[in-house]
Design a protein around this motif. Structure first.
Motif, PDB file in Angstrom:
ATOM      1  N   LYS A  62      10.966  -3.466  -0.597  1.00 48.82           N
ATOM      2  CA  LYS A  62      10.456  -4.164   0.653  1.00 48.82           C
ATOM      3  C   LYS A  62       9.533  -3.177   1.635  1.00 48.82           C
ATOM      4  N   LEU A  63       9.384  -2.139   0.831  1.00 47.97           N
ATOM      5  CA  LEU A  63       8.241  -1.216   1.675  1.00 47.97           C
ATOM      6  C   LEU A  63       6.976  -1.111   0.634  1.00 47.97           C
ATOM      7  N   ILE A  64       5.843  -1.349   1.487  1.00 46.32           N
ATOM      8  CA  ILE A  64       4.501  -1.380   0.922  1.00 46.32           C
ATOM      9  C   ILE A  64       3.812  -0.123   1.936  1.00 46.32           C
ATOM     10  N   ALA A  65       2.961   0.769   0.896  1.00 45.46           N
ATOM     11  CA  ALA A  65       2.227   1.515   1.519  1.00 45.46           C
ATOM     12  C   ALA A  65       0.838   1.565   0.883  1.00 45.46           C
ATOM     13  N   MET A  66       0.076   2.316   1.509  1.00 44.09           N
ATOM     14  CA  MET A  66      -1.357   2.613   0.858  1.00 44.09           C
ATOM     15  C   MET A  66      -1.361   4.126   0.989  1.00 44.09           C
ATOM     16  N   MET A  67      -2.046   4.564  -0.106  1.00 48.10           N
ATOM     17  CA  MET A  67      -2.270   6.180  -0.142  1.00 48.10           C
ATOM     18  C   MET A  67      -3.584   6.520  -0.688  1.00 48.10           C
ATOM     19  N   PHE A  68      -4.135   7.173   0.252  1.00 47.91           N
ATOM     20  CA  PHE A  68      -5.572   7.632  -0.258  1.00 47.91           C
ATOM     21  C   PHE A  68      -5.042   8.903  -0.857  1.00 47.91           C
ATOM     22  N   ILE A  69      -6.279   9.415  -2.015  1.00 49.22           N
ATOM     23  CA  ILE A  69      -5.918  10.585  -2.607  1.00 49.22           C
ATOM     24  C   ILE A  69      -7.104  11.050  -3.005  1.00 49.22           C
ATOM     25  N   SER A  70      -7.305  12.688  -2.785  1.00 47.93           N
ATOM     26  CA  SER A  70      -8.593  13.255  -2.933  1.00 47.93           C
ATOM     27  C   SER A  70      -8.113  14.160  -4.284  1.00 47.93           C
ATOM     28  N   LEU A  71      -8.960  14.240  -5.203  1.00 41.18           N
ATOM     29  CA  LEU A  71      -9.091  15.173  -6.170  1.00 41.18           C
ATOM     30  C   LEU A  71      -9.717  16.501  -6.028  1.00 41.18           C
ATOM     31  N   GLU A  72      -9.367  17.681  -6.621  1.00 44.81           N
ATOM     32  CA  GLU A  72     -10.115  18.684  -6.498  1.00 44.81           C
ATOM     33  C   GLU A  72     -11.814  18.693  -7.012  1.00 44.81           C
ATOM     34  N   LYS A  73     -11.724  18.142  -8.120  1.00 45.03           N
ATOM     35  CA  LYS A  73     -12.793  17.971  -9.012  1.00 45.03           C
ATOM     36  C   LYS A  73     -12.863  16.712  -9.659  1.00 45.03           C
ATOM     37  N   PRO A  74     -13.995  16.007 -10.040  1.00 45.83           N
ATOM     38  CA  PRO A  74     -13.880  14.796 -10.666  1.00 45.83           C
ATOM     39  C   PRO A  74     -13.484  14.768 -12.103  1.00 45.83           C
ATOM     40  N   ASP A 101     -10.725   9.910  -2.881  1.00 47.60           N
ATOM     41  CA  ASP A 101     -11.473   9.488  -4.228  1.00 47.60           C
ATOM     42  C   ASP A 101     -10.741   8.426  -4.688  1.00 47.60           C
ATOM     43  N   TYR A 102      -9.466   7.999  -4.244  1.00 45.26           N
ATOM     44  CA  TYR A 102      -8.535   6.769  -4.683  1.00 45.26           C
ATOM     45  C   TYR A 102      -7.895   6.387  -3.643  1.00 45.26           C
ATOM     46  N   LEU A 103      -7.634   4.855  -3.796  1.00 47.38           N
ATOM     47  CA  LEU A 103      -6.855   4.405  -2.747  1.00 47.38           C
ATOM     48  C   LEU A 103      -5.824   3.687  -3.753  1.00 47.38           C
ATOM     49  N   ILE A 104      -4.373   3.835  -3.442  1.00 44.82           N
ATOM     50  CA  ILE A 104      -3.375   3.175  -4.496  1.00 44.82           C
ATOM     51  C   ILE A 104      -2.636   2.484  -3.347  1.00 44.82           C
ATOM     52  N   LYS A 105      -2.199   1.067  -3.850  1.00 40.53           N
ATOM     53  CA  LYS A 105      -1.278   0.270  -3.094  1.00 40.53           C
ATOM     54  C   LYS A 105       0.367   0.321  -3.946  1.00 40.53           C
ATOM     55  N   ILE A 106       1.234   0.861  -2.796  1.00 40.53           N
ATOM     56  CA  ILE A 106       2.449   1.091  -3.608  1.00 40.53           C
ATOM     57  C   ILE A 106       3.541   0.003  -2.866  1.00 40.53           C
ATOM     58  N   THR A 130      -3.367  13.996   0.157  1.00 41.28           N
ATOM     59  CA  THR A 130      -3.009  12.624   0.111  1.00 41.28           C
ATOM     60  C   THR A 130      -3.055  12.332   1.598  1.00 41.28           C
ATOM     61  N   GLN A 131      -3.017  10.882   1.796  1.00 40.92           N
ATOM     62  CA  GLN A 131      -2.767  10.357   3.363  1.00 40.92           C
ATOM     63  C   GLN A 131      -2.107   9.137   2.897  1.00 40.92           C
ATOM     64  N   THR A 132      -0.859   8.933   3.491  1.00 35.23           N
ATOM     65  CA  THR A 132      -0.040   7.655   3.271  1.00 35.23           C
ATOM     66  C   THR A 132      -0.043   6.798   4.617  1.00 35.23           C
ATOM     67  N   ILE A 133      -0.322   5.515   4.289  1.00 37.80           N
ATOM     68  CA  ILE A 133      -0.106   4.560   5.424  1.00 37.80           C
ATOM     69  C   ILE A 133       0.932   3.490   5.005  1.00 37.80           C
ATOM     70  N   VAL A 134       2.063   3.500   5.857  1.00 39.73           N
ATOM     71  CA  VAL A 134       3.049   2.580   5.343  1.00 39.73           C
ATOM     72  C   VAL A 134       2.855   1.084   6.291  1.00 39.73           C
ATOM     73  N   THR A 135       2.801  -0.182   5.412  1.00 40.55           N
ATOM     74  CA  THR A 135       2.521  -1.182   6.258  1.00 40.55           C
ATOM     75  C   THR A 135       3.943  -1.833   6.922  1.00 40.55           C
TER      76      THR A 135
END
Length: 156
Positions: A62-74, A101-106, A130-135
């Protein structure tokens, strides 16, 4: 692709199990002509797969979250993508331009399972931030693009 092809695609998007005879009746074509059009749409790669859409809440997810992720290097990207592909709770992963760098849907069961996944993500080599946003509520959730008529000026 013409308006009949778009109608066929729209019908299949609503119910991929629609019979050829039902589709042909709705688009006013013979069964063989409809079947041929569907085959051509599939061959052209417009329809890439047929699938069952499972209700996450029916599986207690029942929990949906979007998470932004930055990596140190490509050069950490390949390892990060390999990790993402092993995690069933991650439904989508998008490589971005911009601050992250990335956006994931959880989709997961609870804040506890989200926390465990976040810990695993932060343990991946190269994950810097990371930065997480809960829907709270999903307002719209199409599973595929809607075919539109390129001559329809109202949609531009």
């Amino acid at each position: 692709m013409d308006s009949i092809d778009r109608q066929i695609i729209t019908i299949l998007q609503k119910n991929a199990r629609s019979s050829i005879s039902d589709i042909s009746a709705k688009v006013n074509l013979s069964i063989p002509a409809t079947s041929d059009r569907i085959r051509k749409i599939e061959t052209a790669g417009i329809i890439t797969q047929y699938t069952a859409i499972v209700s996450p809440s029916a599986l207690n997810m029942k929990l949906i979250a979007m998470m932004f992720i930055s990596l140190e290097k490509p050069h950490f990207s390949e390892h990060f993508v390999a990790f993402v592909n092993t995690q069933d709770e991650i439904l989508e992963c998008h490589y971005l331009a911009g601050d992250f760098d990335y956006l994931i849907k959880i989709v997961t069961e609870s804040t506890e399972t989200l926390e465990r996944l976040l810990t695993r993500i932060k343990s991946v080599s190269g994950v810097q931030k990371t930065q997480t946003i809960v829907t709270l509520c999903t307002v719209k959730n199409n599973h595929s693009v809607i075919p539109r008529d390129p001559t329809d000026e109202s949609k531009k």
